[in-house]
Design a protein around this motif. Structure first.
Motif, PDB file in Angstrom:
ATOM      1  N   SER A 178       0.824  -1.204   0.000  1.00 43.24           N
ATOM      2  CA  SER A 178       0.000   0.000   0.000  1.00 43.24           C
ATOM      3  C   SER A 178       0.865   1.262   0.000  1.00 43.24           C
ATOM      4  CB  SER A 178      -0.894  -0.020   1.248  1.00 43.24           C
ATOM      5  OG  SER A 178      -1.787   1.043   1.179  1.00 43.24           O
ATOM      6  N   GLY A 179       0.481   2.209  -0.815  1.00 42.35           N
ATOM      7  CA  GLY A 179       1.193   3.487  -0.841  1.00 42.35           C
ATOM      8  C   GLY A 179       2.386   3.516  -1.775  1.00 42.35           C
ATOM      9  N   LYS A 195       0.790   2.476  -7.022  1.00 42.59           N
ATOM     10  CA  LYS A 195       0.142   1.736  -8.110  1.00 42.59           C
ATOM     11  C   LYS A 195      -0.999   2.561  -8.711  1.00 42.59           C
ATOM     12  CE  LYS A 195      -1.043  -1.521  -5.245  1.00 42.59           C
ATOM     13  NZ  LYS A 195      -0.496  -0.998  -3.996  1.00 42.59           N
ATOM     14  N   THR A 196      -1.870   3.082  -7.834  1.00 45.48           N
ATOM     15  CA  THR A 196      -2.989   3.883  -8.314  1.00 45.48           C
ATOM     16  C   THR A 196      -2.486   5.131  -9.034  1.00 45.48           C
ATOM     17  OG1 THR A 196      -4.395   3.098  -6.529  1.00 45.48           O
ATOM     18  CG2 THR A 196      -5.039   5.147  -7.593  1.00 45.48           C
ATOM     19  N   SER A 197      -1.484   5.765  -8.459  1.00 44.39           N
ATOM     20  CA  SER A 197      -0.963   6.998  -9.054  1.00 44.39           C
ATOM     21  C   SER A 197      -0.456   6.750 -10.465  1.00 44.39           C
ATOM     22  CB  SER A 197       0.165   7.562  -8.185  1.00 44.39           C
ATOM     23  OG  SER A 197      -0.283   7.794  -6.876  1.00 44.39           O
TER      24      SER A 197
HETATM   25  N1  LIG Z   1      -4.854  12.730  -4.128  1.00 48.12           N
HETATM   26  C1  LIG Z   1      -3.698  12.627  -3.446  1.00 48.12           C
HETATM   27  N2  LIG Z   1      -3.220  13.681  -2.777  1.00 48.12           N
HETATM   28  C2  LIG Z   1      -2.041  13.591  -2.093  1.00 48.12           C
HETATM   29  N3  LIG Z   1      -1.300  12.490  -2.010  1.00 48.12           N
HETATM   30  C3  LIG Z   1      -1.741  11.398  -2.665  1.00 48.12           C
HETATM   31  C4  LIG Z   1      -2.963  11.403  -3.408  1.00 48.12           C
HETATM   32  N4  LIG Z   1      -3.158  10.176  -3.942  1.00 48.12           N
HETATM   33  C5  LIG Z   1      -2.089   9.438  -3.531  1.00 48.12           C
HETATM   34  N5  LIG Z   1      -1.249  10.169  -2.777  1.00 48.12           N
HETATM   35  C6  LIG Z   1       0.020   9.703  -2.164  1.00 48.12           C
HETATM   36  O1  LIG Z   1       0.805   9.084  -3.135  1.00 48.12           O
HETATM   37  C7  LIG Z   1       1.382   7.897  -2.633  1.00 48.12           C
HETATM   38  C8  LIG Z   1       0.985   6.736  -3.503  1.00 48.12           C
HETATM   39  O2  LIG Z   1      -0.421   6.544  -3.402  1.00 48.12           O
HETATM   40  P1  LIG Z   1      -1.216   5.539  -4.299  1.00 48.12           P
HETATM   41  O3  LIG Z   1      -2.654   5.735  -3.992  1.00 48.12           O
HETATM   42  O4  LIG Z   1      -0.794   5.681  -5.688  1.00 48.12           O
HETATM   43  O5  LIG Z   1      -0.708   4.153  -3.701  1.00 48.12           O
HETATM   44  P2  LIG Z   1      -1.262   2.699  -3.984  1.00 48.12           P
HETATM   45  O6  LIG Z   1      -0.091   1.873  -4.326  1.00 48.12           O
HETATM   46  O7  LIG Z   1      -2.384   2.749  -4.943  1.00 48.12           O
HETATM   47  O8  LIG Z   1      -1.776   2.293  -2.539  1.00 48.12           O
HETATM   48  P3  LIG Z   1      -3.000   1.343  -2.167  1.00 48.12           P
HETATM   49  O9  LIG Z   1      -2.530  -0.035  -2.457  1.00 48.12           O
HETATM   50  O10 LIG Z   1      -3.180   1.563  -0.719  1.00 48.12           O
HETATM   51  O11 LIG Z   1      -4.164   1.756  -2.989  1.00 48.12           O
HETATM   52  C9  LIG Z   1       0.897   7.745  -1.213  1.00 48.12           C
HETATM   53  O12 LIG Z   1       1.909   8.186  -0.344  1.00 48.12           O
HETATM   54  C10 LIG Z   1      -0.281   8.645  -1.117  1.00 48.12           C
HETATM   55  O13 LIG Z   1      -0.367   9.219   0.140  1.00 48.12           O
END
Ligand SMILES: Nc1ncnc2c1ncn2[C@@H]1O[C@H](COP(=O)(O)OP(=O)(O)OP(=O)(O)O)[C@@H](O)[C@H]1O
Ligand SMILES: [Mg+2]
Lengths: 291, 312
Positions: free
Chosen positions: A68-69, A72-74
């Motif tokens: 998590s974090g 991936k989503t980004s």
């Molecule tokens: N809208 C936003 N505003 C500020 N920071 C963000 C935002 N979206 C994501 N982040 C930050 O960017 C980093 C990556 O987040 P992201 O959501 O891409 O992770 P992830 O791998 O998808 O996590 P998860 O598996 O929990 O969904 C994290 O530290 C998160 O706090």
């Protein structure tokens, strides 16, 4: 995005074999649809994702896995410029779609999203009827104004999303009356109704039970003949089962700022990632051992 | 075979009786709150009762020919209610024709386009604007709207229903904007993302998703604003262009009395309402109509909102 630099980057990139984003175990024949080099994502001052080099191949399922974090989503949201909707988000580097710079100044993000559809983690149907949900995309895209054509699109999309038999008798009733799994399949039907090239799916099964999850996995397997799919998942078995290629991301803490930055560790065909990865961190993650 | 033996517990350290004083305090709070509720209920009943009582006297004693005549001259025994109703509809109509598009436009801008910072500054200002005393707006309508706007679009530069309607419209813009904005902002961002993700442009997202999804709130804002416009007194009293009598008119450029303005003018002034005949009671009769009108309006609103809810 710095357009001029990107162009020269691309031209100079003759030897890509050492880049983490080129699947090591593949033959080089396959055609890539997305091409990312030095992709960096910032949220305000937070450097969320650093230096991603990644090729996505056409008509395949690519899975993004990682803790998590790790971003991936980004990264996923870069592919259809969904990050544009977050005012503080900034994307740097090269990201090409079929050779076109997605972040080029003349690119219209709305056009991008018509070709590159998205399914979200939580089912998010519109507060409209089942029919209107599926017909929404074709309507706003100006694909069809004709009622019977629209009926066809709706039926076809619902069938492809394996939902038709369950809802054909109540197309006019509210989408909110569907179960979570049905709502998610409706969202998939809605996304494929505009006939996109690529489907981005961000943990589409995370709120679903195992049966609904299986249905969606089967569905994706059927869809990959026509679509390129990128899926984010926390479910190792799922990634191993359905993906052709798998990208493993992780985060590392910046010693100075204390902030965590995500990075791509390894990208390869799924079998390799799950049986014999090159990187120790990948191995630890896919086998459930951390640290 | 063994039988299960149940021993009664003799553990005296467990005490569940609680403190008497605490329970008494609880009861006291309960009574005080119930009394507060009862008082407001009783006051409402008293208002309706006094309204009905005097209106009743009017209804049974008035000569009905005078209730449908040339105009509102209560001290001379002409109680033409339609003069007041038509004037009320005119001012309310003008007010809503102004407040709905401007209020809704402001709400859409604030909710969907404005930056966080801009909204943080403008939203409180809007709420302050909603609290501007209506006498100030009334004076503004008479001294600025009438000569600067109404006179330029074919009216007089003094008071008129048009000037009053514009004044009431200005008064209700913040109300429409504020409630509409709240209701649109209550729509989750996941809806906006779903729409954008399908390749919808912003205007499509707003008009095809956000507005339909928040329609009950938007209708509510419209109804609340309409009720406010119908009940608004000071602006129409000051800028409506009639003192305490009015000849029937259906033209917005004329001066006339709305129901509220008629009631205000009747009950103000040195001779007050100790006029002859049923002058005093006519006030209650008008009040009753006003009351019924708002009640019906609210009922329509509720029904409409429920209908929209059912659909989704
Ligand atoms: N809208 C936003 N505003 C500020 N920071 C963000 C935002 N979206 C994501 N982040 C930050 O960017 C980093 C990556 O987040 P992201 O959501 O891409 O992770 P992830 O791998 O998808 O996590 P998860 O598996 O929990 O969904 C994290 O530290 C998160 O706090
Ligand atoms: Mg995520």
């Amino acid at each position: 995005m710095n357009g001029a630099n990107n162009m020269s980057d691309v031209n100079n990139m003759t030897d890509v074999s050492d880049l983490n984003g080129t699947a090591n175990s593949m033959n080089g024949e396959q055609e890539h649809i997305f091409y990312a080099r030095d992709l960096n994502i910032y949220y305000g001052d937070h450097h969320a994702v650093a230096d991603v080099n990644l090729d996505i191949y056409s008509k395949e399922i690519t899975a993004f896995i990682g803790p998590s974090g790790c971003g991936k989503t980004s990264v996923l949201r870069c592919y259809n410029r969904m990050n544009d909707l977050i005012p503080i988000a900034k994307v740097e580097g090269t990201l090409e779609y079929k050779g076109l710079n997605l972040y080029g100044s003349q690119i219209d993000p709305v056009e991008v999203r018509r070709r590159i559809g998205m399914v979200f983690q939580k089912p998010n149907p519109f507060p409209k009827s089942i029919y209107e949900n599926v017909a929404y995309g074709p309507k706003v895209c100006g694909m069809s104004r004709n009622r019977s054509e629209l009926d066809d699109i709706v039926e076809r999309s619902l069938k492809r999303a394996a939902l038709w038999d369950e809802v054909k008798g109540r197309l006019k009733s509210s989408a909110f009356g569907l179960s979570g799994g049905q709502q998610q399949r409706l969202c998939i039907a809605r996304a494929i109704a505009v006939d996109p090239d690529v489907l981005l799916m961000d943990e589409p099964c995370s709120s679903l039970d195992p049966i609904a999850t299986t249905r969606i996995e089967e569905l994706m397997d059927g869809l990959k003949n026509d679509y390129t799919i990128i899926i984010v998942t926390h479910n190792m078995q799922q990634a191993a089962r359905i993906s052709d290629k798998t990208a493993f991301f992780t985060t590392e803490e910046n010693a100075e700022t204390g902030m965590r930055t995500g990075m791509l560790i390894e990208f390869d065909i799924a079998e390799k990632i799950f049986s014999n990865p090159n990187d120790e961190r990948t191995e630890n993650y896919v086998t459930g051992r951390f640290g | 075979m063994t039988t299960l033996e149940v021993k009664p517990s003799n553990d005296l350290s467990v005490d569940l009786t609680g403190k008497q004083s605490r329970r008494r305090k609880e009861l006291f709070v309960h009574i005080v709150l119930a009394a507060a509720g009862a008082v407001s209920l009783i006051i409402s009943i008293l208002i309706i009762w006094s309204l009905l009582k005097e209106a009743w006297t009017f209804i049974f004693n008035v000569e009905w020919a005078n209730v449908w005549s040339i105009g509102w001259f209560p001290r001379r025994g002409f109680y033409d209610v339609k003069t007041l109703i038509v004037a009320t509809f005119i001012t309310t109509g003008i007010a809503m024709a102004i407040a709905t598009p401007l209020g809704l436009g402001a709400a859409i801008y604030l909710s969907e386009y404005a930056s966080k910072r801009f909204r943080a500054i403008v939203k409180p200002i809007l709420e302050i604007l909603a609290g501007v005393p209506s006498v100030v707006i009334g004076f503004f309508a008479l001294s600025w709207v009438a000569p600067q706007i109404v006179s330029r679009i074919g009216g007089s530069d003094g008071g008129s229903l048009m000037a009053a309607g514009i004044g009431v419209g200005i008064l209700t813009i913040p109300l429409v904007a504020s409630i509409s904005e709240d209701s649109m902002r209550a729509d989750p961002d996941s809806l906006r993302e779903a729409s954008s993700g399908l390749g919808a442009r912003k205007r499509h997202t707003i008009f095809s998703v956000i507005i339909p999804a928040s329609i009950s709130g938007l209708v509510a804002s419209f109804i609340v604003a309409t009720s406010r416009a119908i009940g608004e007194t000071m602006v129409v009293f000051l800028a409506g262009g009639a003192a305490d009598t009015a000849i029937f008119t259906s033209s917005a450029y004329d001066g006339s009395l709305t129901m509220t303005a008629a009631m205000a003018s009747l009950s103000s002034g040195t001779d007050s309402v100790v006029g002859e005949g049923l002058t005093f009671q006519s006030l209650f009769f008008v009040g009753l109509i006003l009351f019924a009108l708002t009640l019906v309006l609210n009922m329509i609103a509720t029904r409409f909102v429920n209908k929209v809810r059912e659909r989704y």
